[in-house]
Design a protein around this motif. Sequence first.
Motif, PDB file in Angstrom:
ATOM      1  N   ILE A  58     -11.613  -5.676  28.298  1.00 27.38           N
ATOM      2  CA  ILE A  58     -11.779  -6.883  28.218  1.00 27.38           C
ATOM      3  C   ILE A  58     -13.232  -7.411  28.186  1.00 27.38           C
ATOM      4  O   ILE A  58     -14.417  -6.628  29.030  1.00 27.38           O
ATOM      5  CB  ILE A  58     -11.125  -7.946  29.068  1.00 27.38           C
ATOM      6  N   PRO A  59     -13.814  -8.664  27.297  1.00 28.27           N
ATOM      7  CA  PRO A  59     -14.883  -8.476  27.677  1.00 28.27           C
ATOM      8  C   PRO A  59     -15.146  -9.314  29.238  1.00 28.27           C
ATOM      9  O   PRO A  59     -14.755  -9.707  29.082  1.00 28.27           O
ATOM     10  CB  PRO A  59     -15.052  -9.990  26.551  1.00 28.27           C
ATOM     11  N   SER A  60     -16.763  -8.931  28.222  1.00 29.15           N
ATOM     12  CA  SER A  60     -17.152  -9.205  29.626  1.00 29.15           C
ATOM     13  C   SER A  60     -17.697 -10.572  30.260  1.00 29.15           C
ATOM     14  O   SER A  60     -18.687 -11.268  30.986  1.00 29.15           O
ATOM     15  CB  SER A  60     -18.908  -8.330  30.326  1.00 29.15           C
ATOM     16  N   GLY A  61     -17.547 -11.868  29.198  1.00 32.27           N
ATOM     17  CA  GLY A  61     -17.654 -13.082  30.121  1.00 32.27           C
ATOM     18  C   GLY A  61     -16.794 -13.821  29.953  1.00 32.27           C
ATOM     19  O   GLY A  61     -16.706 -14.585  30.444  1.00 32.27           O
ATOM     20  N   ILE A  62     -15.156 -12.543  30.527  1.00 25.98           N
ATOM     21  CA  ILE A  62     -14.063 -13.638  31.393  1.00 25.98           C
ATOM     22  C   ILE A  62     -14.468 -14.327  32.987  1.00 25.98           C
ATOM     23  O   ILE A  62     -13.708 -14.601  32.989  1.00 25.98           O
ATOM     24  CB  ILE A  62     -13.438 -12.356  31.503  1.00 25.98           C
ATOM     25  N   PHE A  63     -15.698 -13.960  32.905  1.00 30.31           N
ATOM     26  CA  PHE A  63     -16.016 -14.453  34.953  1.00 30.31           C
ATOM     27  C   PHE A  63     -16.549 -15.670  34.577  1.00 30.31           C
ATOM     28  O   PHE A  63     -16.721 -16.473  35.713  1.00 30.31           O
ATOM     29  CB  PHE A  63     -16.994 -12.895  35.682  1.00 30.31           C
ATOM     30  N   GLN A  64     -17.601 -15.809  33.492  1.00 31.11           N
ATOM     31  CA  GLN A  64     -17.967 -17.470  33.475  1.00 31.11           C
ATOM     32  C   GLN A  64     -17.384 -18.458  33.038  1.00 31.11           C
ATOM     33  O   GLN A  64     -17.321 -17.999  31.449  1.00 31.11           O
ATOM     34  CB  GLN A  64     -19.379 -17.065  32.585  1.00 31.11           C
ATOM     35  N   GLY A  65     -16.507 -19.028  33.422  1.00 34.34           N
ATOM     36  CA  GLY A  65     -15.710 -19.970  33.827  1.00 34.34           C
ATOM     37  C   GLY A  65     -15.256 -20.454  32.282  1.00 34.34           C
ATOM     38  O   GLY A  65     -16.145 -20.970  31.746  1.00 34.34           O
ATOM     39  N   GLY A  66     -14.021 -20.441  31.705  1.00 36.35           N
ATOM     40  CA  GLY A  66     -13.769 -21.455  30.288  1.00 36.35           C
ATOM     41  C   GLY A  66     -14.016 -21.459  29.179  1.00 36.35           C
ATOM     42  O   GLY A  66     -13.785 -21.890  28.133  1.00 36.35           O
ATOM     43  N   LYS A  67     -15.158 -20.217  29.251  1.00 37.37           N
ATOM     44  CA  LYS A  67     -15.244 -18.976  27.739  1.00 37.37           C
ATOM     45  C   LYS A  67     -14.202 -18.070  27.277  1.00 37.37           C
ATOM     46  O   LYS A  67     -13.717 -18.200  28.261  1.00 37.37           O
ATOM     47  CB  LYS A  67     -16.708 -18.394  27.644  1.00 37.37           C
ATOM     48  N   VAL A  68     -13.953 -19.329  26.009  1.00 34.57           N
ATOM     49  CA  VAL A  68     -13.066 -18.050  25.131  1.00 34.57           C
ATOM     50  C   VAL A  68     -13.406 -16.512  24.789  1.00 34.57           C
ATOM     51  O   VAL A  68     -14.744 -16.139  24.432  1.00 34.57           O
ATOM     52  CB  VAL A  68     -13.097 -18.873  23.621  1.00 34.57           C
ATOM     53  N   ASN A  69     -12.882 -15.599  25.253  1.00 33.76           N
ATOM     54  CA  ASN A  69     -13.040 -13.992  25.125  1.00 33.76           C
ATOM     55  C   ASN A  69     -11.820 -13.450  23.640  1.00 33.76           C
ATOM     56  O   ASN A  69     -11.101 -13.650  23.359  1.00 33.76           O
ATOM     57  CB  ASN A  69     -13.152 -13.557  26.159  1.00 33.76           C
ATOM     58  N   ILE A  70     -13.341 -12.561  23.077  1.00 31.35           N
ATOM     59  CA  ILE A  70     -11.866 -12.326  22.570  1.00 31.35           C
ATOM     60  C   ILE A  70     -11.921 -10.797  22.054  1.00 31.35           C
ATOM     61  O   ILE A  70     -13.547 -10.160  22.390  1.00 31.35           O
ATOM     62  CB  ILE A  70     -12.388 -12.261  20.501  1.00 31.35           C
ATOM     63  N   ILE A  71     -10.314 -10.157  21.816  1.00 30.20           N
ATOM     64  CA  ILE A  71     -11.434  -8.749  21.692  1.00 30.20           C
ATOM     65  C   ILE A  71     -10.725  -8.306  19.411  1.00 30.20           C
ATOM     66  O   ILE A  71      -9.749  -8.487  19.299  1.00 30.20           O
ATOM     67  CB  ILE A  71      -9.994  -7.461  22.138  1.00 30.20           C
ATOM     68  N   GLY A  72     -11.322  -7.827  19.361  1.00 30.88           N
ATOM     69  CA  GLY A  72     -11.646  -7.937  17.507  1.00 30.88           C
ATOM     70  C   GLY A  72     -11.257  -6.961  17.397  1.00 30.88           C
ATOM     71  O   GLY A  72     -10.613  -6.032  17.594  1.00 30.88           O
ATOM     72  N   ASN A  73     -10.552  -6.785  15.894  1.00 25.43           N
ATOM     73  CA  ASN A  73      -9.881  -6.124  15.301  1.00 25.43           C
ATOM     74  C   ASN A  73     -10.714  -4.341  14.862  1.00 25.43           C
ATOM     75  O   ASN A  73     -10.029  -3.122  14.622  1.00 25.43           O
ATOM     76  CB  ASN A  73     -10.301  -6.219  13.531  1.00 25.43           C
ATOM     77  N   GLY A  74     -12.063  -4.074  15.215  1.00 23.79           N
ATOM     78  CA  GLY A  74     -12.519  -3.124  15.505  1.00 23.79           C
ATOM     79  C   GLY A  74     -12.575  -2.390  17.162  1.00 23.79           C
ATOM     80  O   GLY A  74     -13.091  -0.844  16.947  1.00 23.79           O
ATOM     81  N   VAL A  75     -11.515  -3.281  17.667  1.00 21.89           N
ATOM     82  CA  VAL A  75     -11.260  -2.477  19.210  1.00 21.89           C
ATOM     83  C   VAL A  75     -10.180  -1.325  18.792  1.00 21.89           C
ATOM     84  O   VAL A  75      -9.175  -1.828  18.459  1.00 21.89           O
ATOM     85  CB  VAL A  75     -11.349  -3.324  19.979  1.00 21.89           C
ATOM     86  N   VAL A  76     -10.400  -0.676  19.939  1.00 19.79           N
ATOM     87  CA  VAL A  76      -8.618   0.638  19.884  1.00 19.79           C
ATOM     88  C   VAL A  76      -8.469  -0.114  21.525  1.00 19.79           C
ATOM     89  O   VAL A  76      -8.886   0.110  22.420  1.00 19.79           O
ATOM     90  CB  VAL A  76      -8.832   1.627  19.532  1.00 19.79           C
ATOM     91  N   LEU A  77      -7.014  -0.721  21.283  1.00 20.00           N
ATOM     92  CA  LEU A  77      -6.843  -0.936  22.893  1.00 20.00           C
ATOM     93  C   LEU A  77      -5.505  -0.022  22.808  1.00 20.00           C
ATOM     94  O   LEU A  77      -4.626   0.115  22.423  1.00 20.00           O
ATOM     95  CB  LEU A  77      -6.103  -2.183  22.669  1.00 20.00           C
ATOM     96  N   ALA A  78      -5.618   0.356  24.748  1.00 25.26           N
ATOM     97  CA  ALA A  78      -4.071   0.966  25.110  1.00 25.26           C
ATOM     98  C   ALA A  78      -3.559  -0.086  26.079  1.00 25.26           C
ATOM     99  O   ALA A  78      -3.700  -0.865  27.117  1.00 25.26           O
ATOM    100  CB  ALA A  78      -4.932   1.949  26.340  1.00 25.26           C
ATOM    101  N   PRO A  79      -2.295  -0.206  25.815  1.00 20.99           N
ATOM    102  CA  PRO A  79      -1.313  -1.285  26.626  1.00 20.99           C
ATOM    103  C   PRO A  79      -1.329  -1.271  27.716  1.00 20.99           C
ATOM    104  O   PRO A  79      -1.463  -2.642  28.321  1.00 20.99           O
ATOM    105  CB  PRO A  79      -0.409  -1.956  25.892  1.00 20.99           C
ATOM    106  N   ASP A  80      -1.084   0.069  27.877  1.00 27.13           N
ATOM    107  CA  ASP A  80      -1.350   0.604  29.844  1.00 27.13           C
ATOM    108  C   ASP A  80      -2.399  -0.006  30.589  1.00 27.13           C
ATOM    109  O   ASP A  80      -2.484  -0.432  31.420  1.00 27.13           O
ATOM    110  CB  ASP A  80      -0.856   1.829  29.768  1.00 27.13           C
ATOM    111  N   LEU A  81      -2.818   0.530  29.844  1.00 22.63           N
ATOM    112  CA  LEU A  81      -4.945   0.370  30.438  1.00 22.63           C
ATOM    113  C   LEU A  81      -5.624  -1.127  30.946  1.00 22.63           C
ATOM    114  O   LEU A  81      -5.809  -1.694  31.377  1.00 22.63           O
ATOM    115  CB  LEU A  81      -6.108   1.318  29.593  1.00 22.63           C
ATOM    116  N   PHE A  82      -4.832  -1.800  29.706  1.00 18.01           N
ATOM    117  CA  PHE A  82      -5.146  -3.141  29.196  1.00 18.01           C
ATOM    118  C   PHE A  82      -4.348  -3.662  30.511  1.00 18.01           C
ATOM    119  O   PHE A  82      -4.957  -4.909  31.187  1.00 18.01           O
ATOM    120  CB  PHE A  82      -5.359  -3.809  27.953  1.00 18.01           C
ATOM    121  N   MET A  83      -2.850  -3.195  30.511  1.00 24.17           N
ATOM    122  CA  MET A  83      -2.197  -4.657  31.802  1.00 24.17           C
ATOM    123  C   MET A  83      -2.711  -4.199  32.890  1.00 24.17           C
ATOM    124  O   MET A  83      -2.734  -4.950  33.759  1.00 24.17           O
ATOM    125  CB  MET A  83      -1.038  -3.719  31.598  1.00 24.17           C
TER     126      MET A  83
END
Length: 424
Positions: A58-83
């Motif tokens: 998860i991008p590190s901009g998530i704590f500064q309220g109200g900003k949109v954070n995007i996980i882009g196409n170049g990222v690889v995601l593990a659904p269990d760890l993401f959850m």
Amino acid sequence: MNTGKVDVLLGLQWGDEGKGKVVDVLTPRYDVVARFQGGPNAGHTLEFEGQKYVLRSIPSGIFQGGKVNIIGNGVVLAPDLFMGEAKDLEKSGHPLKERLHISKKAHLIMPTHRILDRAYEAAKGKDKVGTTGKGIGPTYTDKISRNGLRVGDILCDFENKYAAHKERHMKMLAALGWTDFEGFEETEKLWMEGIDYMKEFKFVDSEIEVNHLLRENKHILCEGAQGTMLDVDFGSYPFVTSSNTICAGACTGLGIGPNKVGNVYGIMKAYCTRVGSGPFPTELFDETGKTIRDLGHEYGAVTGRERRCGWIDLVQLRYSVMVNGVTELIMMKSDVLDSFDTIKACVAYELPDGSETKDFPYEIDNIKPIYKEFPGWKKDMTKCKSQDEFPQAFRDYVAFLEDYLETRIGIISVGPDREQTIVL
Ligand code: GDP
Ligand code: IMO
Ligand code: MG
């Protein structure tokens, strides 16, 4: 057409430079924060208001309220760890569902990718990369060989697609003679729960969203993971990760034209660390290395592994500044050196034939670092609030780095907390 620009923030060494902390500090200047490569091999630490958080996907901009954070196409995601990561954040009072958008083109790390990661490492024996074991290499391999499973697939005939990929992986594991599947069923169950959980988030065509935002003149900060020396093309290959960690990775990992890149912030520690195997010219095996590890708490945020420590390597950093087109440097963790009598910086390499170079060579496991010594500043800088409080010896050291790297240092971090950041 005139549009807004993206700024890119990335690591110049072997990762763990402090990217998470600085992204959090800079987020108020931006409308959007986006990750463009890597996955849960990353561990980005943030500290504020007495709390510590480690982010992986998860991008590190998530704590500064109200900003949109995007996980882009170049990222690889593990659904269990993401959850796990997302639920922990929600529990600590940081709601994500409205603010976090996930690219449909991001690839999924399957449980079998993680087993393949272990199997390939075991097959390499003493030459192993020392991966984080998160399935990064096998997932990117499937992507490049056109066998990947993507976030967008979750919405269409997913069970069948998953089963076909799993069967292919099982055949590969059988060919490798791999038999250790302990805990696989539980992991797979949690992974499928993670898939269901992910459906509660917004899946987007992030390249369209990002470019649309730029046309509206919004400001976007792209957050790199790992570091330039772990880049699959320019890093210490084969002891690297499997993505392009350099600035160009932000273009491919988000779908942005290179002419849309504005500032490139390059982050470095005042010394150098590396975790995992591979060459590290300035590594210290003595008491000094141990002191840096102890004072800098140099243990991996993801794996807890001891980080290897050494002096700052300006030959390596000059190369990183070059391949990224760095416009501004950010120096982290100078406080770790506060008590040192002398500080060293590698300013050239001696090659096996006895000649000296400042150009980063193809082979770095057979070179000898040549050091310049600086007097230590011997002052606790962790409470400094402005550059006016910097001791002269520290100013001289900073000026030397700026001169050698031909790039200005714009931020100096003197402690892990958000507040311990001095903008010059
Ligand atoms: P990242 O992967 O680049 O985000 O970096 P990590 O979070 O893996 O590692 C950086 C570590 O250094 C974390 O534990 C941070 O809390 C800590 N840190 C960041 N900046 C500073 C600093 O200026 N001084 C000190 N002492 N610690 C810092
Ligand atoms: P952040 O974003 C430091 C290293 C691993 C290994 C090599 C390949 O926190 O800076 P992988 O699992 O990617 O296939 O491992 O890369 N590595 C990191 N080292 N920081 C990271 O991320 C890293 N991500 C991977 O230790 O040597
Ligand atoms: Mg890290």
